[in-house]
Design a protein around this motif. Structure first.
Motif, mmCIF file in Angstrom:
data_model
loop_
_atom_site.group_PDB
_atom_site.id
_atom_site.type_symbol
_atom_site.label_atom_id
_atom_site.label_comp_id
_atom_site.label_asym_id
_atom_site.label_seq_id
_atom_site.Cartn_x
_atom_site.Cartn_y
_atom_site.Cartn_z
ATOM 1 N N VAL A 16 46.373 53.874 40.861
ATOM 2 C CA VAL A 16 45.463 53.757 39.719
ATOM 3 C C VAL A 16 45.842 52.559 38.855
ATOM 4 O O VAL A 16 44.963 51.817 38.389
ATOM 5 C CB VAL A 16 45.464 55.063 38.899
ATOM 6 N N ALA A 17 47.124 52.325 38.662
ATOM 7 C CA ALA A 17 47.563 51.179 37.869
ATOM 8 C C ALA A 17 47.161 49.865 38.544
ATOM 9 O O ALA A 17 46.690 48.936 37.879
ATOM 10 C CB ALA A 17 49.070 51.229 37.657
ATOM 11 N N VAL A 18 47.330 49.791 39.848
ATOM 12 C CA VAL A 18 46.944 48.578 40.577
ATOM 13 C C VAL A 18 45.435 48.361 40.485
ATOM 14 O O VAL A 18 44.974 47.236 40.262
ATOM 15 C CB VAL A 18 47.406 48.656 42.045
ATOM 16 N N LEU A 19 44.672 49.418 40.632
ATOM 17 C CA LEU A 19 43.220 49.283 40.528
ATOM 18 C C LEU A 19 42.792 48.826 39.137
ATOM 19 O O LEU A 19 41.876 48.013 38.997
ATOM 20 C CB LEU A 19 42.547 50.608 40.885
ATOM 21 N N ALA A 20 43.447 49.333 38.120
ATOM 22 C CA ALA A 20 43.128 48.899 36.759
ATOM 23 C C ALA A 20 43.438 47.413 36.572
ATOM 24 O O ALA A 20 42.662 46.689 35.939
ATOM 25 C CB ALA A 20 43.900 49.733 35.746
ATOM 26 N N LEU A 21 44.555 46.964 37.121
ATOM 27 C CA LEU A 21 44.895 45.540 37.024
ATOM 28 C C LEU A 21 43.899 44.673 37.768
ATOM 29 O O LEU A 21 43.488 43.613 37.283
ATOM 30 C CB LEU A 21 46.310 45.297 37.553
ATOM 31 N N VAL A 22 43.495 45.107 38.944
ATOM 32 C CA VAL A 22 42.510 44.348 39.720
ATOM 33 C C VAL A 22 41.199 44.257 38.949
ATOM 34 O O VAL A 22 40.594 43.184 38.854
ATOM 35 C CB VAL A 22 42.295 44.996 41.110
ATOM 36 N N ALA A 23 40.741 45.372 38.393
ATOM 37 C CA ALA A 23 39.488 45.362 37.630
ATOM 38 C C ALA A 23 39.599 44.465 36.399
ATOM 39 O O ALA A 23 38.629 43.814 36.016
ATOM 40 C CB ALA A 23 39.123 46.784 37.217
ATOM 41 N N HIS A 24 40.777 44.415 35.812
ATOM 42 C CA HIS A 24 40.963 43.580 34.618
ATOM 43 C C HIS A 24 40.982 42.094 34.962
ATOM 44 O O HIS A 24 40.353 41.279 34.273
ATOM 45 C CB HIS A 24 42.258 43.962 33.907
ATOM 46 N N TYR A 25 41.715 41.721 36.000
ATOM 47 C CA TYR A 25 41.891 40.316 36.329
ATOM 48 C C TYR A 25 40.784 39.739 37.208
ATOM 49 O O TYR A 25 40.737 38.523 37.412
ATOM 50 C CB TYR A 25 43.257 40.091 36.983
ATOM 51 N N LEU A 26 39.922 40.580 37.745
ATOM 52 C CA LEU A 26 38.782 40.102 38.521
ATOM 53 C C LEU A 26 37.492 40.630 37.894
ATOM 54 O O LEU A 26 36.833 41.512 38.439
ATOM 55 C CB LEU A 26 38.896 40.563 39.982
ATOM 56 N N PRO A 27 37.113 40.082 36.766
ATOM 57 C CA PRO A 27 35.943 40.613 36.055
ATOM 58 C C PRO A 27 34.620 40.367 36.777
ATOM 59 O O PRO A 27 33.607 40.955 36.424
ATOM 60 C CB PRO A 27 35.982 39.876 34.715
ATOM 61 N N ASP A 28 34.625 39.518 37.789
ATOM 62 C CA ASP A 28 33.391 39.221 38.515
ATOM 63 C C ASP A 28 33.059 40.258 39.581
ATOM 64 O O ASP A 28 32.057 40.111 40.283
ATOM 65 C CB ASP A 28 33.480 37.838 39.166
ATOM 66 N N LEU A 29 33.891 41.284 39.711
ATOM 67 C CA LEU A 29 33.595 42.323 40.702
ATOM 68 C C LEU A 29 32.308 43.045 40.312
ATOM 69 O O LEU A 29 32.062 43.299 39.132
ATOM 70 C CB LEU A 29 34.748 43.342 40.763
ATOM 71 N N PRO A 30 31.497 43.393 41.301
ATOM 72 C CA PRO A 30 30.262 44.120 40.986
ATOM 73 C C PRO A 30 30.556 45.502 40.399
ATOM 74 O O PRO A 30 31.493 46.191 40.834
ATOM 75 C CB PRO A 30 29.559 44.251 42.335
ATOM 76 N N SER A 31 29.774 45.895 39.427
ATOM 77 C CA SER A 31 30.014 47.178 38.769
ATOM 78 C C SER A 31 29.832 48.352 39.725
ATOM 79 O O SER A 31 30.501 49.372 39.585
ATOM 80 C CB SER A 31 29.119 47.333 37.552
ATOM 81 N N ALA A 32 28.950 48.209 40.717
ATOM 82 C CA ALA A 32 28.773 49.282 41.702
ATOM 83 C C ALA A 32 30.061 49.508 42.492
ATOM 84 O O ALA A 32 30.428 50.652 42.779
ATOM 85 C CB ALA A 32 27.628 48.955 42.649
ATOM 86 N N LEU A 33 30.749 48.438 42.819
ATOM 87 C CA LEU A 33 32.019 48.560 43.537
ATOM 88 C C LEU A 33 33.056 49.250 42.670
ATOM 89 O O LEU A 33 33.783 50.135 43.132
ATOM 90 C CB LEU A 33 32.515 47.177 43.956
#
Length: 65
Positions: A16-33
């Protein structure tokens, strides 16, 4: 598999911590993903909770003998 059962909560917390970091540092990820990953994380959390409940039940049952 035994390692995963023994340390399910720790592994879940790291994931969960890794996923939160990925979502934070890659803001261009699609919201559906991101929403799909959040749903998977919630489902995994339920499995982790059941594993921990099973360990608790086994410990209580062995202490009652």
């Amino acid at each position: 598999m035994e390692f995963m059962k023994s340390h399910a909560t720790r592994l879940y917390a790291v994931a969960v911590a890794v996923l939160a970091l990925v979502a934070h540092y890659l803001p261009d990820l699609p919201s559906a993903l991101i929403l799909a990953v959040v749903a998977a994380v919630l489902g995994t959390g339920e499995v982790v909770q059941r594993v921990e409940d099973g360990k608790t039940r086994a410990a209580v049952a062995s202490s009652e003998r």
